[in-house]
Design an enzyme around this catalytic site. Structure first.
Site, short mmCIF file in Angstrom:
data_model
loop_
_atom_site.label_atom_id
_atom_site.label_comp_id
_atom_site.label_asym_id
_atom_site.label_seq_id
_atom_site.Cartn_x
_atom_site.Cartn_y
_atom_site.Cartn_z
N ASP A 41 62.58 -34.84 32.97
CA ASP A 41 63.67 -34.68 32.00
C ASP A 41 63.65 -35.82 30.99
O ASP A 41 63.83 -35.63 29.80
CB ASP A 41 65.03 -34.69 32.73
CG ASP A 41 65.31 -33.35 33.37
OD1 ASP A 41 64.38 -32.52 33.42
OD2 ASP A 41 66.46 -33.14 33.82
N GLU A 120 86.05 -35.10 2.98
CA GLU A 120 86.17 -35.22 4.43
C GLU A 120 85.07 -36.13 4.97
O GLU A 120 83.93 -36.02 4.54
CB GLU A 120 86.00 -33.83 5.10
CG GLU A 120 86.80 -32.76 4.43
CD GLU A 120 86.70 -31.40 5.11
OE1 GLU A 120 85.94 -31.27 6.09
OE2 GLU A 120 87.40 -30.48 4.66
N LYS A 122 82.05 -37.10 7.00
CA LYS A 122 81.03 -36.25 7.61
C LYS A 122 80.73 -36.83 9.00
O LYS A 122 80.09 -37.87 9.13
CB LYS A 122 79.77 -36.25 6.75
CG LYS A 122 78.72 -35.25 7.21
CD LYS A 122 77.59 -35.17 6.19
CE LYS A 122 76.56 -34.13 6.56
NZ LYS A 122 75.94 -34.35 7.87
N GLU A 179 83.03 -30.15 14.57
CA GLU A 179 81.99 -31.06 15.03
C GLU A 179 82.37 -31.65 16.39
O GLU A 179 83.44 -32.23 16.54
CB GLU A 179 81.85 -32.18 13.98
CG GLU A 179 80.59 -32.96 14.03
CD GLU A 179 79.42 -32.27 13.31
OE1 GLU A 179 79.56 -31.11 12.87
OE2 GLU A 179 78.36 -32.92 13.21
N LYS A 320 75.57 -38.32 1.28
CA LYS A 320 75.05 -39.04 2.45
C LYS A 320 75.00 -40.54 2.22
O LYS A 320 74.54 -41.01 1.17
CB LYS A 320 73.64 -38.55 2.77
CG LYS A 320 73.57 -37.07 3.17
CD LYS A 320 73.70 -36.88 4.65
CE LYS A 320 72.39 -37.20 5.34
NZ LYS A 320 72.51 -37.02 6.80
#
Ligand code: IVH
Length: 683
Positions: A41, A120, A122, A179, A320
């Protein structure tokens, strides 16, 4: 596994990303479909982590079908495929005001009249769709490729912030989008738990949130403290008809969904820009990571006029922030010796621009941190630089580790003097305990000369190193008897530079006591502690004469600092340094802070009852502003008790018992002005 390599250029990165996607697809199938995994894993996670790191370093590599965009690495037995009722689109991105203006100009072609915009944060997490039927959560899905995601209902049902039921009156069917994220505090706590268990640490909160959501066992997800912010309503049958996005958000809030409290509506792109700049600067004040700002048209009719392109709506854009994490090559790990002898490991990196600055070195804190992160010279590592915080190496990209790369070991000997390094039982730091170590000496003298201490211009670390090596400086007091003629003969020095240095040294003699205390490199004593001590005692000689208990009694000092200061001055070598500083004419006296004469330095004045000319708070502030203390009770250390109307009987009795003078308001005023008690001799 794959042949490791380090993607330095965009082309190499693209090639590696493709290779990783193939590998991940292959291993996902082995794990989820065939149920016969070939790798652990952790190794699988490392591949996904590496891809995520690559994509964050080269955002243009992110594709909707990237495994990093769908949690779980692939839809299969563990997570059923879910087809979204309407696609979960991505957003166009911008990184500058100019691009924002261009977006605005494009919009004007589709809508006329004023456009209100919501701004808003992010959230850096995972887009998630929540489907409610008759008010009950019936299905939760990841975004996946935007069209098909994975059903993660059982896991999402463990997220406390996501309501399982919407209060009536609810729409027949409603899809809420938002989110899922992990708070930074929860991420740090999780990583410490992982470290204790010897389990893999997560690189960042997003990666931790993704790992937590893709658990096969929802009981594990339940332990992971995930958060949620709702930002959109998808399909809805029945329920209110919204005209504005802000109405949608209001409804979401009323229905029990967390909605980000920092969302604002603005009327111009200039205001959008202000908002973006504000949050770019303040992002670290939040307990969750944000990687930008999402700007959306508020009026839903205008949104319909604008429509969408094939991949993203025209009515929204993501602004961004510059990335704070990048991957780069760890060339070497070295150890530096600080002024207290502390040995700090640090990384020498292939320079990389991150968080707006070029980073070639990053701290690794201490031996335990290197051990926990298991970073090795030759690794590709994730480097983080957030705000003003010093750059840090977060984790190695295990999938890129060259075969047979040896583990790094903390050196046994000081890299400067060669004496053994010592790590005391139960302590996380390793020290060079050789008091004569030139490495420590240079650091101590450079610190003495630094801005927060004696502020000696032209005497930086490199110069100090030069002088120490030449035998001109051995300790901080030597600064004041520096052989300037010898300096003049040294390389890079001339009449002017020597004269400048001499003037700077001379000027430093009059720095306040607090600066001198800072400059002495006393363990545990920082700027604040030094200021408090200087203010309380007013002269170095009084500090030298004070017991540890007396120092600890000063508000803001405490037993650890007090003991350390006492120990420092108990050493003959340190006493001798002080005497040489005194002889050189260095100021040993306390500050007159804010220009207020410190007439009550080190004294304690108790106020009781109601005063006429000042409130109790003002009276206490007047005392502390003059360097005194105003505790709530009378003791033998109390200088005087100021008595107003209705005084406390216990305080008066105690004062009488100990013979502490009582002052009325007029006498108090004299005390504040002059520091004198009535009847006491002037001076
Ligand atoms: S709106 C069509 N609002 O950013 C609009 N997205 O590429 C869909 N995100 O995948 C997104 N915070 O995971 C929106 N306040 C916010 C957001 C947000 C974070 C993420 C979301 C999406 C990505 C956009």
């Amino acid at each position: 596994m794959s042949a490791p390599q380090r993607p330095g250029t965009a082309d190499e990165a693209r090639e590696r990303a493709e290779q990783l996607r193939e590998l991940i697809a292959h291993h996902s199938e082995r794990y989820y479909v065939v149920d016969d995994p070939e790798i652990s894993d952790a190794d699988f996670d490392a591949l996904v982590d590496e891809l995520a790191a690559l994509e964050s370093a080269f955002p243009e590599l992110v594709t909707p079908d990237s495994p990093t965009q769908h949690v779980g690495g692939g839809p299969a037995a563990a997570f059923a495929e879910v087809r979204h009722r309407s696609p979960m689109m991505s957003l166009d991105k911008t990184t500058s005001y100019e691009e924002l203006l261009a977006w605005g100009a494009r919009m004007e072609r589709y809508v006329s009249g004023p456009v209100e915009l919501t701004c808003e944060p992010k959230i850096d997490g995972l887009a998630t769709s929540l489907l409610y039927e008759r008010g009950r959560l019936v299905r939760a899905a990841t975004r996946g490729d935007g069209v098909v995601g994975e059903g993660v209902t059982a896991n999402v049902a463990t997220v406390g912030e996501i309501p399982e039921r919407i209060p009536a009156p609810f729409p027949e069917v409603v899809e809420v989008r938002g989110e899922i994220y992990m708070a930074i505090s929860a991420f740090e706590a999780l990583n410490s738990r992982q470290a204790e268990l010897g389990a893999r640490r997560f690189i960042n909160p997003r990666n931790a949130a993704a790992g937590s959501l893709r658990q096969k066992d929802p009981a594990v997800t339940a332990t992971r403290e995930l958060g949620f912010f709702a930002y959109q309503v998808g399909e809805m049958d029945g329920g209110p008809a919204f005209e504005r996005h802000t109405e949608t958000l209001e409804w979401l809030r009323h229905s029990g969904f967390p909605v980000n409290p920092h969302i604002r509506v603005v009327g111009t792109l200039e205001e959008v820009h202000q908002y973006c700049k504000r949050w770019e600067a303040d992002r670290h004040g939040l307990d969750y990571e944000i990687d930008g700002v999402v700007v959306k048209v508020d009026d839903l009719a205008q949104r319909r006029q604008l429509g969408t392109t094939s991949r993203a709506p025209r009515w929204a854009i993501a602004y961004k922030f510059p990335p704070e994490e990048r991957t780069t090559l760890l060339r070497d790990i070295m150890v530096s010796i600080g002024r207290t002898g502390k040995a700090t490991p640090f990384a020498i990196l292939e320079p990389v621009v991150v968080g707006g600055a070029r980073v070639g070195m990053a701290t690794l804190h201490n031996a335990d941190q290197v051990e926990a992160k298991d970073v090795r010279p030759g690794d590709t590592v994730v480097v983080r630089r957030a705000g003003d915080v010093i750059p840090e190496v977060r984790a190695p990209v295990l999938g890129l580790r060259p075969e047979g790369l040896p583990k790094w070991r903390f050196p046994g000997a000081c890299p400067v003097c060669g004496e053994p390094l010592v790590r005391l039982e139960g302590e996380s730091d390793t020290f060079c305990v050789n008091a004569d170590c030139p490495g420590q000496r240079v650091q101590r003298i450079a610190h003495f000369a630094s801005r927060g201490a004696m502020d000696i211009e032209h005497l930086g670390e490199r110069t100090v190193g030069q002088f120490v090596r030449a035998g001109l400086l051995g300790d901080v007091a030597d600064v004041y008897r520096l052989d300037l003629d010898a300096v003049r003969e040294m390389e890079g020095w001339g009449d002017t530079s020597v004269a400048n240095l001499a003037a700077a040294i001379e000027a430093s003699k009059s720095r306040p006591l607090a600066n001198l205390l800072v400059g002495l490199s006393i363990r545990h004593l920082g700027t604040t502690g030094a200021q408090v001590l200087a203010r309380a005692f007013g002269h170095l000689d009084r500090i030298l004469a004070a017991s540890a208990e007396e120092m600890a009694a000063v508000e803001g000092v405490g037993p650890v600092i007090a003991a350390s200061v006492q120990e420092f001055f108990a050493l003959d070598t340190n006493r001798e340094v002080i005497e040489r500083l005194r002889a050189a004419g260095v100021n040993l006296e306390g500050p007159a802070e804010d220009g207020m004469p410190q007439v009550l330095l080190g004294r304690s004045v108790v106020v009781t009852g109601t005063l006429q000319q000042r409130t109790r708070e003002q009276a206490e502030a007047a005392i502390t502003a003059r360097g005194g203390k105003s505790p709530g009770s009378v003791s033998k250390r109390t200088t005087a008790v100021v008595v107003g109307a209705d005084p406390g009987a216990a305080k008066l009795a105690k004062a009488a018992e100990l013979g502490v003078p009582l002052l009325d308001e007029d006498a108090f005023a004299v005390l504040l002005d002059t520091g004198r008690l009535p009847g006491a001799e002037p001076g």
